[in-house]
Design a protein around this motif. Structure first.
Motif, PDB file in Angstrom:
ATOM      1  N   VAL A   1       0.791  -0.993   0.014  1.00  0.00           N
ATOM      2  CA  VAL A   1       0.049   0.011  -0.072  1.00  0.00           C
ATOM      3  C   VAL A   1       0.889   1.337  -0.067  1.00  0.00           C
ATOM      4  O   VAL A   1       1.799   1.595   1.009  1.00  0.00           O
ATOM      5  N   VAL A   2       0.588   2.090  -1.000  1.00  0.00           N
ATOM      6  CA  VAL A   2       1.545   3.264  -1.199  1.00  0.00           C
ATOM      7  C   VAL A   2       0.804   4.486  -1.180  1.00  0.00           C
ATOM      8  O   VAL A   2      -0.372   4.398  -1.815  1.00  0.00           O
ATOM      9  N   ASP A   3       1.309   5.710  -0.970  1.00  0.00           N
ATOM     10  CA  ASP A   3       0.376   6.822  -0.959  1.00  0.00           C
ATOM     11  C   ASP A   3       1.075   7.404  -2.327  1.00  0.00           C
ATOM     12  O   ASP A   3       2.393   7.850  -2.487  1.00  0.00           O
ATOM     13  N   LEU A   4       0.241   7.750  -3.515  1.00  0.00           N
ATOM     14  CA  LEU A   4       0.450   8.156  -4.589  1.00  0.00           C
ATOM     15  C   LEU A   4       1.138   9.542  -4.581  1.00  0.00           C
ATOM     16  O   LEU A   4       1.983  10.056  -5.292  1.00  0.00           O
ATOM     17  N   VAL A   5       0.789  10.137  -3.760  1.00  0.00           N
ATOM     18  CA  VAL A   5       1.248  11.831  -3.459  1.00  0.00           C
ATOM     19  C   VAL A   5       2.557  11.626  -2.964  1.00  0.00           C
ATOM     20  O   VAL A   5       3.469  12.191  -3.414  1.00  0.00           O
ATOM     21  N   ALA A   6       2.895  10.900  -2.110  1.00  0.00           N
ATOM     22  CA  ALA A   6       4.185  10.604  -1.415  1.00  0.00           C
ATOM     23  C   ALA A   6       5.333  10.134  -2.818  1.00  0.00           C
ATOM     24  O   ALA A   6       6.304  10.726  -2.916  1.00  0.00           O
ATOM     25  N   VAL A   7       4.760   9.307  -3.477  1.00  0.00           N
ATOM     26  CA  VAL A   7       5.172   8.649  -4.519  1.00  0.00           C
ATOM     27  C   VAL A   7       5.711   9.825  -5.527  1.00  0.00           C
ATOM     28  O   VAL A   7       7.067   9.983  -6.094  1.00  0.00           O
TER      29      VAL A   7
ATOM     30  N   GLY B   1       8.248  -0.518  -7.199  1.00  0.00           N
ATOM     31  CA  GLY B   1       9.259  -0.480  -8.309  1.00  0.00           C
ATOM     32  C   GLY B   1       8.927  -0.032  -9.716  1.00  0.00           C
ATOM     33  O   GLY B   1       9.104   0.864 -10.093  1.00  0.00           O
ATOM     34  N   PRO B   2       7.964  -0.655 -10.300  1.00  0.00           N
ATOM     35  CA  PRO B   2       7.379  -0.600 -11.380  1.00  0.00           C
ATOM     36  C   PRO B   2       6.504   0.848 -11.572  1.00  0.00           C
ATOM     37  O   PRO B   2       6.644   1.477 -12.389  1.00  0.00           O
ATOM     38  N   LEU B   3       6.028   1.242 -10.515  1.00  0.00           N
ATOM     39  CA  LEU B   3       5.173   2.606 -10.504  1.00  0.00           C
ATOM     40  C   LEU B   3       6.419   3.642 -10.490  1.00  0.00           C
ATOM     41  O   LEU B   3       6.109   4.593 -11.457  1.00  0.00           O
ATOM     42  N   GLU B   4       7.381   3.619  -9.873  1.00  0.00           N
ATOM     43  CA  GLU B   4       8.494   4.575 -10.020  1.00  0.00           C
ATOM     44  C   GLU B   4       8.937   4.621 -11.198  1.00  0.00           C
ATOM     45  O   GLU B   4       9.428   5.760 -11.875  1.00  0.00           O
ATOM     46  N   GLN B   5       9.097   3.309 -11.723  1.00  0.00           N
ATOM     47  CA  GLN B   5       9.801   3.488 -13.277  1.00  0.00           C
ATOM     48  C   GLN B   5       8.642   4.192 -14.313  1.00  0.00           C
ATOM     49  O   GLN B   5       9.452   4.841 -15.243  1.00  0.00           O
ATOM     50  N   VAL B   6       7.496   4.013 -14.213  1.00  0.00           N
ATOM     51  CA  VAL B   6       6.466   4.496 -15.208  1.00  0.00           C
ATOM     52  C   VAL B   6       6.570   6.127 -14.853  1.00  0.00           C
ATOM     53  O   VAL B   6       6.629   6.736 -15.738  1.00  0.00           O
TER      54      VAL B   6
ATOM     55  N   LEU C   1       4.675  -1.926 -18.029  1.00  0.00           N
ATOM     56  CA  LEU C   1       4.792  -1.748 -16.448  1.00  0.00           C
ATOM     57  C   LEU C   1       3.522  -1.631 -15.709  1.00  0.00           C
ATOM     58  O   LEU C   1       3.179  -1.692 -14.637  1.00  0.00           O
ATOM     59  N   ALA C   2       2.652  -0.629 -16.185  1.00  0.00           N
ATOM     60  CA  ALA C   2       1.482  -0.090 -15.753  1.00  0.00           C
ATOM     61  C   ALA C   2       0.389  -1.137 -15.892  1.00  0.00           C
ATOM     62  O   ALA C   2      -0.280  -1.393 -14.830  1.00  0.00           O
TER      63      ALA C   2
END
Length: 424
Positions: free
Chosen positions: A274-280, A315-320, A386-387
């Motif tokens: 679980v991640v916070d998209l705003v923080a990413v 990881g994939p989210l940051e790469q996108v 990756l998405a």
């Protein structure tokens, strides 16, 4: 296909039955009328002789004498020159009656008739075997059509299954030969396609594995050198801080290589959290802000709506995000914006710039570049893959006047889990 074959077979049979049966029915109707008229003619001749014999003997012609003609007729009439006509049998007459008339020697008229109802009943009786035969042939055609359709469609059903297996990445399909030439030609094409795809995928995976191995060695050596520099007493503390940042980026690069290798091998990337998209998004903006500032570009972030948490592999989210920001830096213009939106059914991360979009959805295909300057058209295609790994979807906003990429992601309570694809 099978239903069409059955309908065609039954329809052709019914057409043949109709072409034969309708003329045959008219022929039988005429034959029944001719037989009725022939019977009446024979009965009229017999009655004529009986009436003449009775008259010569001085006897009286009565109804009992005329009833002998009712064997072939439904109505017998004798009109005498003098006296009351004698009528026996059915009194009803209509236009469909068949009538035979004979003039007797004494001037009397003998008339024998068969009613239209009797003629109709005889015709129906004659047509009944023809109708039964037609229904039996239609039923037999239906059964035979089903059997033939199953036999003819089975190879194509098997080929459809082999095609699905081929689409799911199974290249070891064993396509048999068929007696139907068209099906056998399709099977030959499938066997050839499976062999070529197997060889192509094997080469790509070998290349990905070799590239990963070759990249890990210099990355490991560089990391060791940077770690040594951070431990040197002569290293300035500010330089040591930058070296630590570099070590973190090397770790991210190593993780990205592992994830891309797993993606090339058809494996699902695990470790969802679980991640916070705003923080990413803020972390990605911090990584890119210095480089963008050096190019006189600005990156702004924002949030629309309350929800911003999702469950994805980080990881994939940051790469996108890195691919989209880098694409806006290389091929876009003006300020780069990264915004997190709550779209009720899903979450969106919108990455845009002030440039005008030059391509449509085809930009996510390999080899299609969103700009010039030596771009190979790979980054956005990898980002789209990756998405999908994240359980989302990457698209280009067609309604926007500027370039805007939209990353769709499930909210935290609607996680999308995709089945693993076995590596071959």
């Amino acid at each position: 296909m099978r239903d069409r074959l059955v309908l065609a077979f039954v329809g052709l049979t019914i057409a043949v039955i109709g072409l034969y049966g309708v003329p045959r029915a008219y022929f039988l109707a005429d034959l029944v009328r001719d037989q009725a008229r022939s019977g009446l003619t024979g009965s009229a001749a017999v009655l004529e002789d009986l009436v003449a014999e009775r008259t010569r003997g001085g006897g009286e012609v009565d109804e009992d004498l005329l009833r002998g003609g009712l064997v072939a007729a439904d109505r017998v009439e004798l009109d005498r020159p003098s006296g009351t006509p004698i009528v026996v049998g059915d009194p009803a007459t209509d236009a469909e009656d068949v009538t035979v008339t004979r003039q007797l020697a004494d001037g009397s008229t003998l008339r024998l008739s068969v009613t239209g109802d009797s003629i109709g009943a005889s015709i129906r009786e004659a047509l009944l075997p023809l109708v039964v035969l037609g229904l039996a042939l239609a039923l037999a055609a239906g059964v035979l059509g089903v059997l033939i359709a199953r036999r003819l469609s089975r190879p194509f059903q098997d080929l459809a299954g082999f095609s699905r297996d081929l689409g799911h990445g199974r290249f070891d399909i064993d396509v048999p030969t068929y007696a139907v030439p068209e099906a056998d030609a399709i099977g030959t094409s499938l066997r050839g396609a499976a062999t070529r795809l197997d060889d192509l995928v094997r080469r790509e995976r070998e290349f990905a594995a070799n590239a990963s191995h070759q990249l890990r060695t210099p990355i490991t050596a560089l990391r060791l050198n940077l770690e040594d520099l951070t431990l040197w007493p002569e290293t300035d503390p500010a330089v040591a801080v930058e070296l630590e940042r570099g070590l973190g980026e090397l770790d991210r690069l190593s993780g990205s290589i592992d994830q891309l290798l797993d993606l090339a091998r058809g494996r699902r990337i695990e470790a969802q959290q679980v991640v916070d998209l705003v923080a990413v998004v803020e972390a990605s903006a911090a990584r890119w802000s210095r480089r963008l500032a050096a190019e006189s570009r600005e990156l702004v972030t924002g949030q629309v709506g309350r929800r911003s948490r999702t469950r994805v592999p980080i990881g994939p989210l940051e790469q996108v995000l890195d691919v989209l920001i880098d694409n806006a830096r290389k091929h876009g213009h003006g300020t780069i914006s990264v915004e997190v939106r709550d779209a009720d059914t899903h979450l969106e991360v919108v990455v845009g710039d002030e440039g005008t979009p030059q391509l449509g959805p085809e930009v996510f295909r390999r080899g299609v570049s969103s700009g010039t300057g030596g771009s190979e058209g790979i980054g956005l295609a990898v980002a789209a893959e990756l998405a999908e790994v994240c359980g989302g979807h990457l698209s280009l906003d067609p309604a926007s006047a500027t370039t805007r990429f939209v990353l769709w992601l499930p909210p935290r309570d609607r996680t999308v889990t995709r089945p693993a694809v076995p590596a071959s």
